[in-house]
Design a protein around this motif. Structure first.
Motif, PDB file in Angstrom:
ATOM      1  N   THR A   1      73.163 131.026  57.145  1.00 31.26           N
ATOM      2  CA  THR A   1      73.004 129.912  58.065  1.00 31.26           C
ATOM      3  C   THR A   1      72.195 130.370  59.269  1.00 31.26           C
ATOM      4  OG1 THR A   1      75.061 130.439  59.199  1.00 31.26           O
ATOM      5  CG2 THR A   1      75.199 128.858  57.386  1.00 31.26           C
ATOM      6  N   LEU A   2      71.465 129.441  59.831  1.00 30.84           N
ATOM      7  CA  LEU A   2      70.691 129.733  61.031  1.00 30.84           C
ATOM      8  C   LEU A   2      71.496 129.341  62.253  1.00 30.84           C
ATOM      9  CD1 LEU A   2      67.223 128.324  59.960  1.00 30.84           C
ATOM     10  CD2 LEU A   2      67.942 130.705  60.030  1.00 30.84           C
ATOM     11  N   ASP A   3      71.443 130.170  63.241  1.00 30.13           N
ATOM     12  CA  ASP A   3      72.127 129.887  64.490  1.00 30.13           C
ATOM     13  C   ASP A   3      71.108 129.290  65.456  1.00 30.13           C
ATOM     14  OD1 ASP A   3      74.113 129.761  66.393  1.00 30.13           O
ATOM     15  OD2 ASP A   3      73.809 131.833  67.057  1.00 30.13           O
ATOM     16  N   LEU A   4      70.925 127.963  65.384  1.00 27.86           N
ATOM     17  CA  LEU A   4      69.947 127.275  66.206  1.00 27.86           C
ATOM     18  C   LEU A   4      70.616 126.646  67.424  1.00 27.86           C
ATOM     19  CD1 LEU A   4      67.970 125.429  63.386  1.00 27.86           C
ATOM     20  CD2 LEU A   4      67.285 127.477  64.633  1.00 27.86           C
ATOM     21  N   PRO A   5      69.865 126.533  68.514  1.00 20.82           N
ATOM     22  CA  PRO A   5      70.421 125.851  69.685  1.00 20.82           C
ATOM     23  C   PRO A   5      70.645 124.370  69.367  1.00 20.82           C
ATOM     24  CG  PRO A   5      68.105 126.346  70.020  1.00 20.82           C
ATOM     25  CD  PRO A   5      68.506 126.986  68.728  1.00 20.82           C
ATOM     26  N   ALA A   6      71.545 123.755  70.084  1.00 19.88           N
ATOM     27  CA  ALA A   6      71.829 122.337  69.881  1.00 19.88           C
ATOM     28  C   ALA A   6      70.569 121.515  70.134  1.00 19.88           C
ATOM     29  CB  ALA A   6      72.946 121.891  70.809  1.00 19.88           C
ATOM     30  N   CYS A   7      70.425 120.455  69.368  1.00 18.46           N
ATOM     31  CA  CYS A   7      69.256 119.589  69.494  1.00 18.46           C
ATOM     32  C   CYS A   7      69.714 118.194  69.908  1.00 18.46           C
ATOM     33  CB  CYS A   7      68.503 119.535  68.175  1.00 18.46           C
ATOM     34  SG  CYS A   7      67.077 118.449  68.226  1.00 18.46           S
ATOM     35  N   ASP A   8      69.258 117.745  71.053  1.00 20.87           N
ATOM     36  CA  ASP A   8      69.564 116.409  71.543  1.00 20.87           C
ATOM     37  C   ASP A   8      68.336 115.532  71.317  1.00 20.87           C
ATOM     38  OD1 ASP A   8      70.179 114.094  72.891  1.00 20.87           O
ATOM     39  OD2 ASP A   8      70.515 115.065  74.829  1.00 20.87           O
ATOM     40  N   LEU A   9      68.377 114.676  70.294  1.00 21.02           N
ATOM     41  CA  LEU A   9      67.218 113.864  69.939  1.00 21.02           C
ATOM     42  C   LEU A   9      66.898 112.789  70.968  1.00 21.02           C
ATOM     43  CD1 LEU A   9      67.721 113.531  66.089  1.00 21.02           C
ATOM     44  CD2 LEU A   9      66.239 115.097  67.351  1.00 21.02           C
ATOM     45  N   THR A  10      67.766 112.584  71.932  1.00 22.28           N
ATOM     46  CA  THR A  10      67.469 111.624  72.991  1.00 22.28           C
ATOM     47  C   THR A  10      66.662 112.278  74.110  1.00 22.28           C
ATOM     48  OG1 THR A  10      69.510 112.057  74.206  1.00 22.28           O
ATOM     49  CG2 THR A  10      69.583 110.331  72.524  1.00 22.28           C
ATOM     50  N   ARG A  11      66.553 113.600  74.069  1.00 22.79           N
ATOM     51  CA  ARG A  11      65.819 114.343  75.099  1.00 22.79           C
ATOM     52  C   ARG A  11      64.343 114.417  74.709  1.00 22.79           C
ATOM     53  NH1 ARG A  11      67.347 120.481  76.338  1.00 22.79           N
ATOM     54  NH2 ARG A  11      65.220 121.102  76.718  1.00 22.79           N
ATOM     55  N   ARG A  12      63.505 113.721  75.455  1.00 23.44           N
ATOM     56  CA  ARG A  12      62.065 113.694  75.175  1.00 23.44           C
ATOM     57  C   ARG A  12      61.315 114.118  76.420  1.00 23.44           C
ATOM     58  NH1 ARG A  12      61.505 109.400  70.787  1.00 23.44           N
ATOM     59  NH2 ARG A  12      63.556 109.637  69.866  1.00 23.44           N
ATOM     60  N   SER A  13      60.273 114.899  76.232  1.00 19.83           N
ATOM     61  CA  SER A  13      59.537 115.389  77.385  1.00 19.83           C
ATOM     62  C   SER A  13      58.044 115.451  77.094  1.00 19.83           C
ATOM     63  CB  SER A  13      60.048 116.768  77.809  1.00 19.83           C
ATOM     64  OG  SER A  13      59.956 117.671  76.753  1.00 19.83           O
ATOM     65  N   VAL A  14      57.261 115.388  78.163  1.00 24.69           N
ATOM     66  CA  VAL A  14      55.813 115.538  78.072  1.00 24.69           C
ATOM     67  C   VAL A  14      55.364 116.584  79.082  1.00 24.69           C
ATOM     68  CG1 VAL A  14      55.328 113.202  77.248  1.00 24.69           C
ATOM     69  CG2 VAL A  14      55.376 113.629  79.680  1.00 24.69           C
ATOM     70  N   ARG A  15      54.344 117.311  78.694  1.00 28.74           N
ATOM     71  CA  ARG A  15      53.718 118.295  79.592  1.00 28.74           C
ATOM     72  C   ARG A  15      52.220 117.996  79.578  1.00 28.74           C
ATOM     73  NH1 ARG A  15      55.807 123.121  80.805  1.00 28.74           N
ATOM     74  NH2 ARG A  15      57.037 123.119  78.905  1.00 28.74           N
ATOM     75  N   VAL A  16      51.699 117.586  80.733  1.00 34.53           N
ATOM     76  CA  VAL A  16      50.276 117.274  80.838  1.00 34.53           C
ATOM     77  C   VAL A  16      49.490 118.576  80.801  1.00 34.53           C
ATOM     78  CG1 VAL A  16      48.469 116.277  82.287  1.00 34.53           C
ATOM     79  CG2 VAL A  16      50.690 115.137  82.108  1.00 34.53           C
TER      80      VAL A  16
END
Length: 63
Positions: free
Chosen positions: A5-20
């Motif tokens: 199994t992979l130990d991945l950080p939690a993923c919050d699909l409601t968290r969206r971001s942009v970087r110009v």
């Protein structure tokens, strides 16, 4: 057969971001967009008006 199994950080699909990345002289904005993990992104380009509308619809925060 052994499974791992992979130990991945939690993923919050409601968290969206942009970087110009760049605002071009022709009116386009180059930016990275991510969902869940800020370090996993796609690079996009849109007119400034479309970019602002995109950010509002996606409820993306600016990094």
């Amino acid at each position: 057969m052994e499974t791992s199994t992979l130990d991945l950080p939690a993923c919050d699909l409601t968290r969206r971001s942009v970087r110009v990345l760049q605002k071009r002289a022709n009116g386009f904005v180059d930016f990275e967009f991510s969902v869940g993990w800020p370090e996993l992104s796609v690079e996009l380009a849109m007119t400034e008006a479309d970019f602002e509308a995109f950010c509002q619809v996606q409820k993306a925060r600016l990094l």
